[in-house]
Design an enzyme around this catalytic site. Sequence first.
Site, PDB file in Angstrom:
ATOM      1  N   THR A 101      37.777  33.958 -15.422  1.00 16.92           N
ATOM      2  CA  THR A 101      37.435  33.582 -14.058  1.00 16.92           C
ATOM      3  C   THR A 101      38.335  32.449 -13.583  1.00 16.92           C
ATOM      4  O   THR A 101      39.293  32.066 -14.259  1.00 16.92           O
ATOM      5  CB  THR A 101      35.947  33.207 -13.965  1.00 16.92           C
ATOM      6  OG1 THR A 101      35.563  33.106 -12.604  1.00 16.92           O
ATOM      7  CG2 THR A 101      35.653  31.903 -14.693  1.00 16.92           C
TER       8      THR A 101
ATOM      9  N   VAL B 210      31.248  36.318 -15.671  1.00 18.91           N
ATOM     10  CA  VAL B 210      32.455  37.085 -15.941  1.00 18.91           C
ATOM     11  C   VAL B 210      33.203  37.351 -14.641  1.00 18.91           C
ATOM     12  O   VAL B 210      32.625  37.895 -13.692  1.00 18.91           O
ATOM     13  CB  VAL B 210      32.099  38.434 -16.615  1.00 18.91           C
ATOM     14  CG1 VAL B 210      33.362  39.165 -17.030  1.00 18.91           C
ATOM     15  CG2 VAL B 210      31.171  38.234 -17.796  1.00 18.91           C
ATOM     16  N   SER B 211      34.465  36.945 -14.560  1.00 16.86           N
ATOM     17  CA  SER B 211      35.325  37.230 -13.409  1.00 16.86           C
ATOM     18  C   SER B 211      34.666  36.709 -12.123  1.00 16.86           C
ATOM     19  O   SER B 211      34.419  35.516 -11.994  1.00 16.86           O
ATOM     20  CB  SER B 211      35.602  38.736 -13.357  1.00 16.86           C
ATOM     21  OG  SER B 211      36.643  39.027 -12.459  1.00 16.86           O
ATOM     22  N   TRP B 212      34.367  37.577 -11.153  1.00 18.35           N
ATOM     23  CA  TRP B 212      33.668  37.160  -9.934  1.00 18.35           C
ATOM     24  C   TRP B 212      32.374  36.439 -10.292  1.00 18.35           C
ATOM     25  O   TRP B 212      32.016  35.430  -9.682  1.00 18.35           O
ATOM     26  CB  TRP B 212      33.389  38.392  -9.079  1.00 18.35           C
ATOM     27  CG  TRP B 212      32.649  38.171  -7.797  1.00 18.35           C
ATOM     28  CD1 TRP B 212      33.179  37.964  -6.556  1.00 18.35           C
ATOM     29  CD2 TRP B 212      31.217  38.161  -7.625  1.00 18.35           C
ATOM     30  NE1 TRP B 212      32.182  37.812  -5.617  1.00 18.35           N
ATOM     31  CE2 TRP B 212      30.967  37.938  -6.255  1.00 18.35           C
ATOM     32  CE3 TRP B 212      30.131  38.316  -8.482  1.00 18.35           C
ATOM     33  CZ2 TRP B 212      29.676  37.873  -5.729  1.00 18.35           C
ATOM     34  CZ3 TRP B 212      28.845  38.247  -7.970  1.00 18.35           C
ATOM     35  CH2 TRP B 212      28.630  38.019  -6.602  1.00 18.35           C
TER      36      TRP B 212
END
Length: 286
Positions: free
Chosen positions: A127, A101-103
Amino acid sequence: MPQNYVFRTIELDGQYLRTAVRPGTSSLPPLLIFNGIGANLELVFPFVAALDPTLEVIAFDVPGVGGSSTPATPFRFPGLAKLAARMLDYLDYSQVNVIGVSWGGALAQQFAYSHPERCKKLILAATSAGAVMVPGRPKVLLKMASPRRYLQPSHGVAIAPDIYGGAFRRDPHLAEAHANKVRSSGKLGYYWQLFAGLGWTSIHWLHKIRQPTLILAGDDDPLIPLVNMRLLAWRIPNSELHVIDDGHLFLITRAQSVAPLIMTFLSEEKQPAVIRHQPTSALIKN
């Protein structure tokens, strides 16, 4: 605190990692979660609760986050991927499915690329491919560059609509509930995470990711504009893109809708087409 998780703090070469495993009985490989920047493992519990209860799930705090120790020097993404593989060895897992998720999506890409034998399927949520990404608005990125929202919950509540978008724009109670689950370990760990991705990009090797890949994007994501997820889908050969009507944290705010998509993807076993040749005699006309 959920009672069906097994919490352990393990030590790997002087680095302490806090882990949480939700045991399962499914025949599917366990799902390993790589969380977003500064996010402790408790923040994914609402998402995990929406998944099939028989699915085994592994979550952990990366170095410098939550209950894990902060290293004296920062890791880069390849080092973090190697550390995650060693964590799986310690916990006695050979192969997993992975969601980032994301980073954590960048770390998931690195893990799938660096340790392909350990990753059966890959899920990338909100992401990008790193340094080559199309960035969000500068004022949004500046708010994300500071760990203040994790150190001061009231600040996190105030800026949540701007940085997360989607449902956070409409429901202030979401930001309060999110802030109440935050467990910060200080500024240094957050800056170490920023350093992990400094100058990193996957764009030149995305075409080498061969795992079946599910890409999930929010259509109102101030941090990761949708074009970045389309780029991932274009570059990863065996991928499919689903766009969610929400913001950056749709895994939490739309968990009941997204979890079935994920379970269907994890359960699918795509078989090669079977070509049956007709007998030669059937092709000859009388």
